[in-house]
Scaffold this motif. Structure first.
Motif, mmCIF file in Angstrom:
data_model
loop_
_atom_site.group_PDB
_atom_site.id
_atom_site.type_symbol
_atom_site.label_atom_id
_atom_site.label_comp_id
_atom_site.label_asym_id
_atom_site.label_seq_id
_atom_site.Cartn_x
_atom_site.Cartn_y
_atom_site.Cartn_z
ATOM 1 N N ALA A 1 0.825 -1.201 0.000
ATOM 2 C CA ALA A 1 0.000 0.000 0.000
ATOM 3 C C ALA A 1 0.863 1.257 0.000
ATOM 4 C CB ALA A 1 -0.929 0.004 1.207
ATOM 5 N N THR A 2 1.964 1.209 0.748
ATOM 6 C CA THR A 2 2.894 2.343 0.788
ATOM 7 C C THR A 2 3.555 2.532 -0.570
ATOM 8 O OG1 THR A 2 3.336 1.971 3.138
ATOM 9 C CG2 THR A 2 4.947 3.270 1.900
ATOM 10 N N LYS A 3 3.996 1.443 -1.167
ATOM 11 C CA LYS A 3 4.634 1.498 -2.485
ATOM 12 C C LYS A 3 3.679 2.072 -3.530
ATOM 13 C CE LYS A 3 7.240 -1.439 -5.699
ATOM 14 N NZ LYS A 3 7.688 -2.822 -5.990
ATOM 15 N N ALA A 4 2.392 1.759 -3.384
ATOM 16 C CA ALA A 4 1.387 2.252 -4.330
ATOM 17 C C ALA A 4 1.049 3.717 -4.106
ATOM 18 C CB ALA A 4 0.115 1.411 -4.221
ATOM 19 N N GLY A 5 1.481 4.270 -2.971
ATOM 20 C CA GLY A 5 1.175 5.663 -2.676
ATOM 21 C C GLY A 5 -0.175 5.861 -2.023
ATOM 22 N N LEU A 6 -0.731 4.810 -1.399
ATOM 23 C CA LEU A 6 -2.062 4.901 -0.815
ATOM 24 C C LEU A 6 -2.083 4.645 0.695
ATOM 25 C CD1 LEU A 6 -4.129 3.198 -3.636
ATOM 26 C CD2 LEU A 6 -4.429 5.530 -2.809
ATOM 27 N N GLU A 7 -0.923 4.609 1.324
ATOM 28 C CA GLU A 7 -0.909 4.451 2.777
ATOM 29 C C GLU A 7 -1.606 5.651 3.424
ATOM 30 O OE1 GLU A 7 2.202 3.648 6.474
ATOM 31 O OE2 GLU A 7 2.930 4.413 4.554
ATOM 32 N N GLY A 8 -2.465 5.378 4.377
ATOM 33 C CA GLY A 8 -3.213 6.435 5.034
ATOM 34 C C GLY A 8 -4.475 6.831 4.314
ATOM 35 N N GLN A 9 -4.758 6.209 3.168
ATOM 36 C CA GLN A 9 -5.958 6.526 2.395
ATOM 37 C C GLN A 9 -6.934 5.346 2.352
ATOM 38 O OE1 GLN A 9 -5.377 8.448 -1.420
ATOM 39 N NE2 GLN A 9 -3.354 9.194 -0.845
ATOM 40 N N ILE A 10 -6.736 4.379 3.252
ATOM 41 C CA ILE A 10 -7.512 3.138 3.204
ATOM 42 C C ILE A 10 -8.316 2.945 4.485
ATOM 43 C CG2 ILE A 10 -7.355 0.615 3.046
ATOM 44 C CD1 ILE A 10 -4.783 1.031 1.383
ATOM 45 N N ARG A 11 -9.569 2.576 4.324
ATOM 46 C CA ARG A 11 -10.455 2.242 5.442
ATOM 47 C C ARG A 11 -10.593 0.736 5.524
ATOM 48 N NH1 ARG A 11 -14.655 4.404 3.558
ATOM 49 N NH2 ARG A 11 -14.996 6.273 4.836
ATOM 50 N N THR A 12 -10.418 0.151 6.708
ATOM 51 C CA THR A 12 -10.543 -1.290 6.898
ATOM 52 C C THR A 12 -11.749 -1.589 7.780
ATOM 53 O OG1 THR A 12 -8.143 -1.579 6.723
ATOM 54 C CG2 THR A 12 -9.398 -3.398 7.676
ATOM 55 N N SER A 13 -12.652 -2.448 7.307
ATOM 56 C CA SER A 13 -13.827 -2.850 8.072
ATOM 57 C C SER A 13 -13.491 -3.996 9.011
ATOM 58 C CB SER A 13 -14.953 -3.269 7.113
ATOM 59 O OG SER A 13 -15.307 -2.207 6.257
ATOM 60 N N LYS A 14 -14.409 -4.321 9.907
ATOM 61 C CA LYS A 14 -14.183 -5.370 10.895
ATOM 62 C C LYS A 14 -13.923 -6.723 10.250
ATOM 63 C CE LYS A 14 -16.815 -3.268 14.688
ATOM 64 N NZ LYS A 14 -17.963 -3.435 15.609
ATOM 65 N N ASP A 15 -14.491 -6.955 9.049
ATOM 66 C CA ASP A 15 -14.294 -8.246 8.385
ATOM 67 C C ASP A 15 -12.997 -8.296 7.576
ATOM 68 O OD1 ASP A 15 -14.915 -6.590 6.270
ATOM 69 O OD2 ASP A 15 -16.413 -7.943 5.388
ATOM 70 N N GLY A 16 -12.205 -7.222 7.625
ATOM 71 C CA GLY A 16 -10.942 -7.177 6.901
ATOM 72 C C GLY A 16 -11.035 -6.590 5.508
ATOM 73 N N SER A 17 -12.243 -6.339 5.024
ATOM 74 C CA SER A 17 -12.402 -5.731 3.702
ATOM 75 C C SER A 17 -12.010 -4.260 3.767
ATOM 76 C CB SER A 17 -13.835 -5.890 3.201
ATOM 77 O OG SER A 17 -14.743 -5.197 4.047
ATOM 78 N N GLN A 18 -11.608 -3.715 2.615
ATOM 79 C CA GLN A 18 -11.099 -2.352 2.582
ATOM 80 C C GLN A 18 -11.722 -1.544 1.451
ATOM 81 O OE1 GLN A 18 -6.861 -3.204 2.251
ATOM 82 N NE2 GLN A 18 -6.582 -2.883 4.452
ATOM 83 N N THR A 19 -11.822 -0.254 1.676
ATOM 84 C CA THR A 19 -12.193 0.708 0.644
ATOM 85 C C THR A 19 -11.246 1.903 0.787
ATOM 86 O OG1 THR A 19 -13.762 1.941 2.034
ATOM 87 C CG2 THR A 19 -14.629 0.032 0.831
ATOM 88 N N LEU A 20 -11.340 2.829 -0.134
ATOM 89 C CA LEU A 20 -10.570 4.056 0.006
ATOM 90 C C LEU A 20 -11.283 5.003 0.970
ATOM 91 C CD1 LEU A 20 -9.539 4.847 -3.680
ATOM 92 C CD2 LEU A 20 -8.139 3.797 -1.890
ATOM 93 N N LEU A 21 -10.499 5.772 1.691
ATOM 94 C CA LEU A 21 -11.045 6.861 2.482
ATOM 95 C C LEU A 21 -11.358 8.029 1.565
ATOM 96 C CD1 LEU A 21 -8.674 6.848 5.584
ATOM 97 C CD2 LEU A 21 -11.147 6.512 5.651
ATOM 98 N N ASP A 22 -12.278 8.863 1.991
ATOM 99 C CA ASP A 22 -12.678 10.009 1.189
ATOM 100 C C ASP A 22 -12.514 11.260 2.041
ATOM 101 O OD1 ASP A 22 -13.583 11.491 -0.882
ATOM 102 O OD2 ASP A 22 -15.683 10.927 -0.697
ATOM 103 N N TYR A 23 -11.576 12.097 1.685
ATOM 104 C CA TYR A 23 -11.422 13.339 2.422
ATOM 105 C C TYR A 23 -10.854 14.416 1.499
ATOM 106 C CZ TYR A 23 -6.577 11.669 2.943
ATOM 107 O OH TYR A 23 -5.313 11.184 2.709
ATOM 108 N N LYS A 24 -11.134 15.657 1.848
ATOM 109 C CA LYS A 24 -10.719 16.786 0.999
ATOM 110 C C LYS A 24 -9.198 16.871 0.931
ATOM 111 C CE LYS A 24 -14.846 19.603 1.780
ATOM 112 N NZ LYS A 24 -15.367 20.887 2.295
#
Length: 249
Positions: free
Chosen positions: A218-241
């Motif tokens: 995720a860090t290599k992809a440039g998306l560290e800190g932009q990911i939301r993880t649900s209780k079941d381990g699934s992930q989506t992107l975070l949305d912020y300005k």
């Protein structure tokens, strides 16, 4: 191989099982009852994606869709590729290089996001596509482009949409099929319990819904800190300005 810069995404809507009619007989498909009569349209989607990858040497075609039926482990993506090969839509040598299989997406948001990540992962330079083409139903144009592509932050001026509807689809049916867009307007990344539950119901084979293999990727992809993880381990992107996705630069 010419350096690719164009990602072509064909969204899966059914599972082709194979057969003597190469998909032209609906009995060779696993589909929900409400999709009866639509398999020629699914074939048209596959052919449209194949036409792009045949004509543009810098394109990479991704068939996107998980295994969603208890009758088979076969994914929508793999079945679409099988149909393309059975009908000689592109050379077999394309598979694995110019044609990739995204076998984890359980809804249209992840058709886009997982395909972007797969494209990045499969190329040695780990670069993102300069442009994308999405192939699906015309009535899903708003959801896929103005909804999902905008939500993940891919510049819309670099998105092409090829929409092919079933010939019998009525205007009123198109309107009803777009009702789910309302949920995505309120929840652009599908992180709500309602949309998460729909994915969980489809995920009968327990396919991982994490975006990356681990934190380092995720860090290599440039998306560290932009990911939301649900209780079941699934992930989506975070949305912020102020968030700029790596594929937008």
């Amino acid at each position: 191989m010419t350096t690719p810069n164009h990602l072509v995404i064909v969204c899966g809507h059914g599972i082709y099982l194979g057969g003597p009619q190469n998909g032209h007989d609906e009995s060779e498909w696993l589909i929900e009852p409400y999709k009866k009569g639509e398999t020629p349209t699914f074939m048209a989607h596959i052919k449209a994606g194949a036409d792009v990858v045949n004509s543009d040497p810098r394109s990479v075609l991704v068939f996107s869709g998980a295994a969603t039926r208890p009758e088979t482990h076969l994914s929508e993506a793999k079945s679409y590729c099988n149909l393309a090969l059975d009908n000689n839509y592109f050379p077999p040598t394309f598979v694995g290089s110019r044609v990739l299989l995204e076998e984890r997406a359980l809804d249209s948001y992840f058709n886009i996001l997982f395909s972007l990540i797969l494209y990045w992962r499969q190329h040695p330079s780990n670069h993102w596509p300069e442009r994308i083409t999405v192939v699906s139903h015309e009535f899903k144009r708003t959801r896929l482009v103005d909804g999902h592509c905008a939500a993940v932050g891919f510049p819309l001026d670099r998105v092409t949409f090829l929409g092919i509807n079933p010939p019998s689809l009525k205007v009123e049916d198109q309107a009803s099929n777009q009702l789910t867009l309302g949920q995505w307007e309120q929840d652009p990344h599908g992180a709500s319990l309602d949309l998460l539950a729909k994915r969980q119901k489809r995920n009968i084979w327990g396919v991982s819904q994490a975006l990356f293999l681990d934190k380092n990727e995720a860090t290599k992809a440039g998306l560290e800190g932009q990911i939301r993880t649900s209780k079941d381990g699934s992930q989506t992107l975070l949305d912020y300005k102020g968030c700029i996705r790596p594929w937008a630069t």
